[in-house]
Design a protein around this motif. Structure first.
Motif, PDB file in Angstrom:
ATOM      1  N   GLU A 189     -82.897  15.619 -26.514  1.00 36.27           N
ATOM      2  CA  GLU A 189     -83.301  16.620 -25.548  1.00 36.27           C
ATOM      3  C   GLU A 189     -83.512  15.970 -24.192  1.00 36.27           C
ATOM      4  O   GLU A 189     -83.855  14.787 -24.097  1.00 36.27           O
TER       5      GLU A 189
ATOM      6  N   GLN B   8     -70.888  18.667 -21.013  1.00 36.47           N
ATOM      7  CA  GLN B   8     -71.560  17.380 -20.841  1.00 36.47           C
ATOM      8  C   GLN B   8     -70.751  16.296 -21.547  1.00 36.47           C
ATOM      9  O   GLN B   8     -70.230  16.504 -22.645  1.00 36.47           O
TER      10      GLN B   8
ATOM     11  N   SER C  40     -84.282  17.120 -19.667  1.00 40.08           N
ATOM     12  CA  SER C  40     -84.550  18.156 -18.673  1.00 40.08           C
ATOM     13  C   SER C  40     -83.454  18.144 -17.615  1.00 40.08           C
ATOM     14  O   SER C  40     -83.060  17.078 -17.147  1.00 40.08           O
TER      15      SER C  40
ATOM     16  N   THR D 230     -72.314  17.563 -16.754  1.00 41.16           N
ATOM     17  CA  THR D 230     -73.383  16.596 -16.985  1.00 41.16           C
ATOM     18  C   THR D 230     -72.801  15.305 -17.539  1.00 41.16           C
ATOM     19  O   THR D 230     -72.036  15.331 -18.512  1.00 41.16           O
TER      20      THR D 230
ATOM     21  N   GLN E 126     -84.743  22.824 -16.771  1.00 39.66           N
ATOM     22  CA  GLN E 126     -84.725  23.460 -18.079  1.00 39.66           C
ATOM     23  C   GLN E 126     -84.742  22.388 -19.178  1.00 39.66           C
ATOM     24  O   GLN E 126     -84.372  21.243 -18.946  1.00 39.66           O
ATOM     25  N   LYS E 127     -85.155  22.790 -20.363  1.00 43.22           N
ATOM     26  CA  LYS E 127     -85.068  21.912 -21.525  1.00 43.22           C
ATOM     27  C   LYS E 127     -83.686  22.071 -22.155  1.00 43.22           C
ATOM     28  O   LYS E 127     -83.335  23.146 -22.628  1.00 43.22           O
ATOM     29  N   CYS E 128     -82.929  21.009 -22.127  1.00 42.66           N
ATOM     30  CA  CYS E 128     -81.572  21.032 -22.646  1.00 42.66           C
ATOM     31  C   CYS E 128     -81.474  20.104 -23.863  1.00 42.66           C
ATOM     32  O   CYS E 128     -82.327  19.243 -24.066  1.00 42.66           O
ATOM     33  N   SER E 129     -80.408  20.260 -24.634  1.00 44.05           N
ATOM     34  CA  SER E 129     -80.222  19.418 -25.797  1.00 44.05           C
ATOM     35  C   SER E 129     -78.737  19.181 -26.001  1.00 44.05           C
ATOM     36  O   SER E 129     -77.889  19.874 -25.439  1.00 44.05           O
ATOM     37  N   TYR E 130     -78.457  18.169 -26.786  1.00 47.63           N
ATOM     38  CA  TYR E 130     -77.071  17.911 -27.177  1.00 47.63           C
ATOM     39  C   TYR E 130     -77.058  17.481 -28.636  1.00 47.63           C
ATOM     40  O   TYR E 130     -77.991  16.857 -29.131  1.00 47.63           O
TER      41      TYR E 130
ATOM     42  N   CYS F 106     -78.248  23.633 -18.382  1.00 47.05           N
ATOM     43  CA  CYS F 106     -77.804  23.189 -19.703  1.00 47.05           C
ATOM     44  C   CYS F 106     -76.323  23.537 -19.865  1.00 47.05           C
ATOM     45  O   CYS F 106     -75.786  24.380 -19.153  1.00 47.05           O
ATOM     46  N   ARG F 107     -75.661  22.881 -20.816  1.00 49.35           N
ATOM     47  CA  ARG F 107     -74.216  23.035 -20.960  1.00 49.35           C
ATOM     48  C   ARG F 107     -73.857  23.659 -22.298  1.00 49.35           C
ATOM     49  O   ARG F 107     -74.537  23.465 -23.306  1.00 49.35           O
TER      50      ARG F 107
END
Length: 467
Positions: A29, A76, A31, A96, A458-462, A35-36
């Protein structure tokens, strides 16, 4: 399949993943401003992280391929653990670049392999030489919504070969930067370590809505022109939580050089600098100029720590610069072992060429410092305006400067300066009269919010599986 057989298969799967065979899952995760919707690994494009294989083509293939998702949630590019040798590559919009904590991008040391770009129009001239410029390691122009981030992964410029060539005067063109983003909007650079840049580290130019956060920049303090962060003709920029050790200014605010900057006319404004720690024995924690011919205004710096740094805040300009530096607000500086706390220079003489206008005088006005504590200082201030063009509206309040054992006999030198002070120790020069006795002065610091503070992360994740 009985329970024992299931357990055996499970163990074999674990051993397969541990041995590097089969598919590996990476997840995390972070910030970001955006987000993608899509993720890919550099491995999918032929990348090899052995520190020897050149990955320039792999990175460019990846960016080009992922650009097709710009209108479909963006993409990303994940760079896993490894040493990724690469030359310059260009970014795309809605993109990203994410570095694993053990990922290291290594800049190619083959100078001949670096491409060229024109001098910046607001400079009209390279910084190292009259010709063009080597393109930066990570480069982008006319972009929207770009994030360069990670888990404190590393971008290493391997700048030693460039520094040697610079000192030997063998370079025909200006050295590359680690990151340069031009003519772009909504940019984030965060949670990374930058090492040994050939020249400046981070150079956003002609851009807006920029967040630079949680970065570390390291270079030998004797390395030439390894400025940390140089916002240049940019609007609405936020720099915070930065730790910088460099051979030049930790943050250098710019907006073009002499007649070229005047003609281009694009100022740097609405700039926030927060929680900066700087070590730079030969330069400033924050410099305004010397290339300021397009103007600099509304700069807000607070919570600044500088150790073994030549000066706290320095304003650099000269006859021929034109432009202005105005509405600068600094509060909460903690300084230790400085040559000067305050330094303003109206005779910074380097010019792009001989065609500058000697009648182009800069305006330096509305410079505010408050809540400053300094120790082991050689000289409190060196304030030198321009004859017939004084620097005005200088304010200093609640400033305590502890002088070094071998400090200069006179802690202040002032000429062509106008302003006021309050509760400043040691006593300032007569051009900055102390108003603390009859009317206590508190220098300004704005209470309104700039638009960049409204740009929330935002809180993003991959989650990325790859062979």
């Amino acid at each position: 399949m009985n329970v024992m057989e299931v357990m055996v298969v499970f163990v074999v799967m674990l051993m397969t993943f541990a041995s590097g065979e089969g598919r590996i899952a990476e997840s995390g995760e972070y910030s970001a401003i955006s987000c993608r919707g899509h993720t890919a690994s550099i491995l999918e494009f032929g990348g090899v992280g052995d520190g020897k294989t050149l990955n320039t083509a792999a990175f460019q293939r990846a960016v080009n391929e992922l650009s097709k998702y710009a209108s479909d949630g963006g993409a990303q590019l994940f760079v896993p653990a490894g040493k990724w040798l690469t030359g310059s590559f260009n970014l795309t919009s809605h993109f990203t670049l994410y570095l694993h904590k053990q990922a290291i991008l290594l800049a190619s040391q083959d100078i001949k392999s670096w491409g060229m770009v024109d001098p910046l129009p607001s400079y009209g001239h390279g910084r190292d030489a009259a010709g063009g410029r080597y393109i930066s390691l990570i480069f982008g122009t006319n972009l929207t919504d770009v994030v360069i981030t990670g888990e404190n992964g590393t971008i290493d410029g391997q700048g030693g070969v460039w520094w040697q060539q610079f000192h030997k005067k063998k370079l025909k063109y200006t050295r590359p930067y680690l990151i340069e983003i031009m003519h772009s909007h909504k940019i984030q650079i965060s949670n990374l370590t930058f090492l040994n840049s050939p020249s400046w580290n981070l150079h956003p130019v002609y851009s807006s809505d920029i967040i630079i956060k949680g970065i570390t920049i390291l270079a030998p303090v004797t390395s030439p022109n390894t400025d940390g962060i140089n916002p240049d003709s940019c609007t609405n920029t936020r720099i915070e939580d930065a730790y910088i050790v460099s051979g030049d200014d930790c943050i250098a605010v710019k907006s073009g050089w002499d007649e070229y900057g005047i003609k281009y006319g694009m100022p740097t404004k609405q700039l926030i600098i927060r929680r900066l720690t700087c070590i730079s024995p030969y330069s400033a924690a924050i410099a305004l100029g010397s290339e300021m011919s397009g103007g600099i205004e509304d700069v807000r710096a607070e919570d600044i720590t500088a150790i073994n740094t030549e000066s706290g805040v320095r304003i650099k300009t000269a006859v021929g610069r034109g432009g202005y530096v105005r509405d600068v607000y600094v509060k909460g500086m903690r300084l230790h072992t400085m040559k000067w706390v305050f330094w303003m220079t109206g005779n910074y003489g380097s010019h792009a060429d001989s065609h500058y206008d000697p009648k182009a005088l800069p305006e330096i006005k509305g410079i505010n410092y408050r809540d400053v504590v300094a120790e082991n200082v050689t000289m409190a201030a060196r304030l030198e305006g321009i004859s017939g063009d004084p620097f005005t509206g200088v304010c200093m309040s609640n400033v305590t400067i502890g002088m070094a054992k071998k400090a200069k006999k006179y802690p202040w030198t002032c000429s062509e300066i106008k302003g006021v002070t309050s509760r400043v120790v040691p006593q300032p020069c007569s051009l900055l009269p102390d108003k603390g006795q009859d009317k206590q002065v508190m220098c300004d610091f704005p209470t309104d919010t700039l638009p960049i503070d409204d740009l929330k992360l935002q809180k993003c994740s991959y989650v990325k599986n790859y062979l």
